[in-house]
Design an enzyme around this catalytic site. Structure first.
Site, short mmCIF file in Angstrom:
data_model
loop_
_atom_site.label_atom_id
_atom_site.label_comp_id
_atom_site.label_asym_id
_atom_site.label_seq_id
_atom_site.Cartn_x
_atom_site.Cartn_y
_atom_site.Cartn_z
CG ASP A 1 2.88 19.88 -15.24
OD1 ASP A 1 3.19 19.01 -16.08
OD2 ASP A 1 1.94 20.66 -15.37
CG HIS B 1 19.63 -0.29 -21.51
ND1 HIS B 1 18.86 0.37 -20.58
CD2 HIS B 1 18.78 -0.74 -22.46
CE1 HIS B 1 17.60 0.31 -20.96
NE2 HIS B 1 17.53 -0.36 -22.10
CE LYS C 1 14.15 7.75 -23.58
NZ LYS C 1 14.70 6.70 -22.73
CD GLU D 1 14.78 3.84 -20.49
OE1 GLU D 1 14.30 4.97 -20.31
OE2 GLU D 1 15.51 3.55 -21.44
C1 LIG Z 1 24.46 0.93 -16.48
C2 LIG Z 1 25.85 1.46 -16.22
C3 LIG Z 1 25.79 2.41 -15.03
C4 LIG Z 1 26.78 0.32 -15.91
O1 LIG Z 1 28.05 0.85 -15.84
P1 LIG Z 1 29.36 -0.04 -15.86
O2 LIG Z 1 30.52 0.87 -15.93
O3 LIG Z 1 29.21 -1.13 -16.83
O4 LIG Z 1 29.25 -0.73 -14.48
P2 LIG Z 1 29.98 -0.56 -13.18
O5 LIG Z 1 29.58 -1.77 -12.42
O6 LIG Z 1 31.42 -0.25 -13.39
O7 LIG Z 1 29.29 0.71 -12.50
C5 LIG Z 1 29.70 2.04 -12.62
C6 LIG Z 1 28.88 2.86 -11.64
O8 LIG Z 1 27.51 2.92 -12.09
C7 LIG Z 1 26.64 2.84 -10.93
N1 LIG Z 1 25.86 1.60 -11.03
C8 LIG Z 1 26.15 0.49 -11.76
N2 LIG Z 1 25.20 -0.43 -11.64
C9 LIG Z 1 24.29 0.06 -10.81
C10 LIG Z 1 23.04 -0.44 -10.32
N3 LIG Z 1 22.57 -1.63 -10.66
N4 LIG Z 1 22.35 0.37 -9.49
C11 LIG Z 1 22.79 1.59 -9.14
N5 LIG Z 1 23.95 2.10 -9.59
C12 LIG Z 1 24.69 1.37 -10.41
C13 LIG Z 1 27.52 2.88 -9.72
O9 LIG Z 1 27.73 4.22 -9.33
C14 LIG Z 1 28.79 2.25 -10.25
O10 LIG Z 1 29.94 2.62 -9.52
P3 LIG Z 1 30.35 1.77 -8.20
O11 LIG Z 1 29.44 2.26 -7.12
O12 LIG Z 1 30.12 0.33 -8.51
O13 LIG Z 1 31.76 2.14 -7.97
C15 LIG Z 1 26.43 2.21 -17.43
O14 LIG Z 1 26.56 1.31 -18.47
C16 LIG Z 1 25.61 3.39 -17.87
O15 LIG Z 1 25.59 4.40 -17.24
N6 LIG Z 1 24.94 3.26 -19.03
C17 LIG Z 1 23.98 4.23 -19.53
C18 LIG Z 1 22.62 3.66 -19.34
C19 LIG Z 1 21.52 4.58 -19.77
O16 LIG Z 1 21.68 5.73 -20.07
N7 LIG Z 1 20.33 4.00 -19.77
C20 LIG Z 1 19.14 4.65 -20.19
C21 LIG Z 1 18.51 3.86 -21.26
S1 LIG Z 1 19.19 4.31 -22.85
C22 LIG Z 1 18.35 5.78 -23.22
O17 LIG Z 1 17.27 5.93 -22.78
C23 LIG Z 1 18.87 7.00 -23.98
C24 LIG Z 1 20.26 7.11 -24.53
C25 LIG Z 1 21.24 6.42 -23.67
O18 LIG Z 1 20.23 6.55 -25.81
C26 LIG Z 1 20.62 8.57 -24.62
C27 LIG Z 1 21.84 8.89 -25.45
O19 LIG Z 1 22.07 8.20 -26.45
O20 LIG Z 1 22.50 9.91 -25.11
N1 LIG Z 2 0.15 24.94 -18.51
C1 LIG Z 2 0.47 24.40 -17.34
O1 LIG Z 2 1.62 24.10 -17.11
C2 LIG Z 2 -0.59 24.16 -16.32
C3 LIG Z 2 -0.31 23.45 -15.18
N2 LIG Z 2 -1.26 23.24 -14.23
C4 LIG Z 2 -1.04 22.46 -13.02
O2 LIG Z 2 -0.97 23.35 -11.92
C5 LIG Z 2 -0.33 22.72 -10.84
C6 LIG Z 2 0.69 23.69 -10.28
O3 LIG Z 2 0.18 24.12 -9.14
P1 LIG Z 2 0.52 25.53 -8.54
O4 LIG Z 2 -0.16 26.56 -9.33
O5 LIG Z 2 1.96 25.69 -8.28
O6 LIG Z 2 -0.15 25.24 -7.14
P2 LIG Z 2 -1.32 25.93 -6.35
O7 LIG Z 2 -2.46 26.30 -7.15
O8 LIG Z 2 -1.55 25.07 -5.18
O9 LIG Z 2 -0.63 27.28 -5.96
C7 LIG Z 2 0.51 27.39 -5.24
C8 LIG Z 2 0.23 28.26 -4.04
O10 LIG Z 2 1.37 28.25 -3.25
C9 LIG Z 2 1.55 29.55 -2.74
N3 LIG Z 2 2.95 29.68 -2.33
C10 LIG Z 2 4.02 30.14 -3.02
N4 LIG Z 2 5.13 30.13 -2.25
C11 LIG Z 2 4.77 29.61 -1.05
C12 LIG Z 2 5.45 29.34 0.14
N5 LIG Z 2 6.75 29.62 0.28
N6 LIG Z 2 4.76 28.79 1.16
C13 LIG Z 2 3.45 28.51 1.06
N7 LIG Z 2 2.74 28.77 -0.05
C14 LIG Z 2 3.39 29.32 -1.08
C15 LIG Z 2 1.11 30.49 -3.83
O11 LIG Z 2 0.71 31.72 -3.30
C16 LIG Z 2 -0.06 29.72 -4.41
O12 LIG Z 2 -1.26 30.09 -3.79
C17 LIG Z 2 0.31 21.49 -11.35
O13 LIG Z 2 -0.44 20.38 -10.95
C18 LIG Z 2 0.20 21.66 -12.87
O14 LIG Z 2 0.11 20.41 -13.47
C19 LIG Z 2 -2.50 23.80 -14.33
C20 LIG Z 2 -2.82 24.54 -15.43
C21 LIG Z 2 -1.93 24.73 -16.53
#
Ligand SMILES: CC(C)(COP(=O)([O-])OP(=O)([O-])OC[C@H]1O[C@@H](n2cnc3c(N)ncnc32)[C@H](O)[C@@H]1OP(=O)([O-])[O-])[C@@H](O)C(=O)NCCC(=O)NCCSC(=O)C[C@@](C)(O)CC(=O)[O-]
Ligand SMILES: NC(=O)C1=CN([C@@H]2O[C@H](COP(=O)(O)OP(=O)(O)OC[C@H]3O[C@@H](n4cnc5c(N)ncnc54)[C@H](O)[C@@H]3O)[C@@H](O)[C@H]2O)C=CC1
Length: 403
Positions: free
Chosen positions: A257, A355, A241, A69
């Site tokens: 996950d 956006h 969201k 997105e």
């Molecule tokens: C889009 C901006 C950041 C523009 O923001 P802006 O203030 O118009 O632009 P800007 O040029 O002044 O940029 C501000 C800063 O944004 C960053 N930035 C700016 N452009 C870039 C880029 N291209 N790539 C990477 N970083 C970027 C960067 O950190 C920049 O600072 P700078 O470094 O320039 O000093 C701002 O308008 C914003 O944050 N908008 C929100 C956008 C958003 O949330 N999008 C998701 C889609 S909408 C949604 O899914 C859900 C929502 C939003 O409805 C949730 C809700 O309602 O709560």
């Molecule tokens: N309801 C749910 O959320 C479900 C999720 N899943 C899936 O299961 C997966 C998750 O996998 P896991 O069970 O975490 O992995 P996994 O089955 O590979 O188990 C993790 C292993 O890592 C070991 N471990 C823990 N700490 C460690 C460390 N510091 N160093 C080395 N090993 C270590 C544990 O002893 C375990 O054996 C995901 O892909 C998920 O999508 C599966 C079934 C149901």
């Protein structure tokens, strides 16, 4: 042979014979992907972006985000850069464990107090059986039991150490289920499975000087929007969201996950029977305070994490010593950054300004045009602040006609 028993290349041939045009894919990559899932015929690619300078608990991170997105990574960057000017994020992961559930069907012979007396023994048995988890610092922690008529609900808390822990927890639950079946009065074990109920909670907090976001009025509007999100479900779900925009992108990039986190977050948002914003922004002594708590049943090992080179690349970007607690803190920090950026946009210029400027690239990418023409079209769209696919085509035509 059944479709799922075929080699991926053979499955592709079958689809192509049906007239479906498939994207080319390297054979080695295809075979690798076939080891990760079922009925594999190709891959779906997502852009991987990074957020620079996310400051969490005094450390600075580059954060990988996988998302399609437009403006999500820009928004996270925007939020993170504001946090950096304000001392960063203070976060805390409370990894106490994930829940599991065992449900038994019992008769009159069953005694709950008898079961409760045996719980310490059951915990010991589980920890002896799954000793490798103990070595990693985890283990079965608590079991509690509750009876409702002829059903007994057991809640088991398992600390999965550095993993998400679903598989290990399910093995422990099935082991305990077999032991419980031998108890007097237990007719059958109905099921034994982990629960995605919110657990492994991670909190993040920021304190923002209004001067870094355009002044006191802007900060107060953010706080007011947050109040509306607390009370109004239409706003709450959209606010959440916006948080999940960032959270899911880091979960995806780190091979975690996102389904588990999404389902748990929905329960957390609905804790008092009313769906509310997961974040809270308030004014305190003329400072804007932002807080977010999320369930973070994530891991840095387990699942497909070690097997995927793309995921390992994400961990390389995050840097050394990123354990599951730190990763949870980073993810919640990114959620808060995306949330603040969205709140700032919608409470000031509106979401479309930033956006749509970025979305415009998608419209332009669709054009059958040269790179030079695409650049010109994008420039004109931004200048005119008019963003649509049809307008992109109109501008292209005008350019070609020399207007
Ligand atoms: C889009 C901006 C950041 C523009 O923001 P802006 O203030 O118009 O632009 P800007 O040029 O002044 O940029 C501000 C800063 O944004 C960053 N930035 C700016 N452009 C870039 C880029 N291209 N790539 C990477 N970083 C970027 C960067 O950190 C920049 O600072 P700078 O470094 O320039 O000093 C701002 O308008 C914003 O944050 N908008 C929100 C956008 C958003 O949330 N999008 C998701 C889609 S909408 C949604 O899914 C859900 C929502 C939003 O409805 C949730 C809700 O309602 O709560
Ligand atoms: N309801 C749910 O959320 C479900 C999720 N899943 C899936 O299961 C997966 C998750 O996998 P896991 O069970 O975490 O992995 P996994 O089955 O590979 O188990 C993790 C292993 O890592 C070991 N471990 C823990 N700490 C460690 C460390 N510091 N160093 C080395 N090993 C270590 C544990 O002893 C375990 O054996 C995901 O892909 C998920 O999508 C599966 C079934 C149901």
């Amino acid at each position: 042979m059944k479709f799922y028993q075929l080699k991926p290349e053979q499955r592709r041939e079958l689809l192509q014979a049906e007239g479906i045009k498939l994207e080319k894919i390297n054979e080695e990559v295809l075979n690798r992907l076939d080891e990760l899932s079922e009925n594999v015929i190709g891959q779906l690619r997502l852009p991987l972006g990074v957020v620079q300078q996310l400051h969490v608990n005094g450390r600075e991170f580059w954060v990988p985000m996988a998302v399609e997105e437009p403006s999500v990574v820009a928004a996270a960057n925007h939020g993170a850069s504001i946090f950096a000017k304000n001392g960063g994020i203070f976060a805390q992961s409370m990894r106490t464990g994930i829940y599991g559930q065992i449900v038994l069907k019992v008769n009159d012979e069953f005694s709950l107090s008898n079961l409760n007396n045996k719980i310490p023994k059951l915990i010991d048995l589980a920890n002896q059986e799954f000793v490798s988890l103990i070595k990693h610092g985890g283990g079965t922690r608590t079991i509690s039991a509750d009876q409702k008529e002829n059903l007994v609900y057991l809640k088991v808390l398992v600390d999965p150490a550095e993993a998400m822990g679903a598989n290990k927890t399910n093995s422990i639950l099935e082991f305990l289920g077999r032991k419980l079946k031998q108890f007097a009065g237990v007719e059958e074990k109905l099921f034994a499975i982990l629960s995605n109920y919110p657990s492994q909670l991670t909190k993040a907090k920021v304190k923002i000087d209004p001067n870094t976001i355009g002044g006191l009025k802007v900060a107060e509007r953010v706080a007011l929007l947050s109040k509306i999100g607390y009370e109004n479900v239409y706003r709450a779900v959209t606010n959440n969201k916006g948080i999940m925009n960032g959270v899911d992108a880091v979960l995806l990039a780190t091979g975690n996950d996102y389904r588990a986190i999404e389902s748990a977050a929905a329960v957390l948002a609905n804790q008092d029977g009313h769906y509310r914003s997961l974040s809270k922004w308030t004014m305190e002594n003329n400072m804007l305070i932002g807080e977010l708590t999320l369930p973070m049943a994530i891991g840095v090992v387990g699942g497909s994490i070690k097997a995927r080179k793309d995921v390992q690349q994400s961990f390389a970007i995050l840097g050394k010593n990123v354990d599951s607690k730190t990763l949870g803190e980073i993810i919640v920090g990114i959620g808060l950054a995306n949330n603040l950026a969205a709140l700032l946009a919608i409470s000031t210029v509106g979401i479309q300004a930033g956006h749509m400027k970025l979305q415009a690239r998608n419209f332009v990418a669709e054009l059958n045009a040269s790179e030079q023409e695409k650049k010109q079209v994008l420039g004109r769209m931004i200048e005119e602040k008019k963003y649509s696919e049809s307008h992109a085509r109109e501008i292209l035509q005008e350019i070609r006609e020399g207007n």
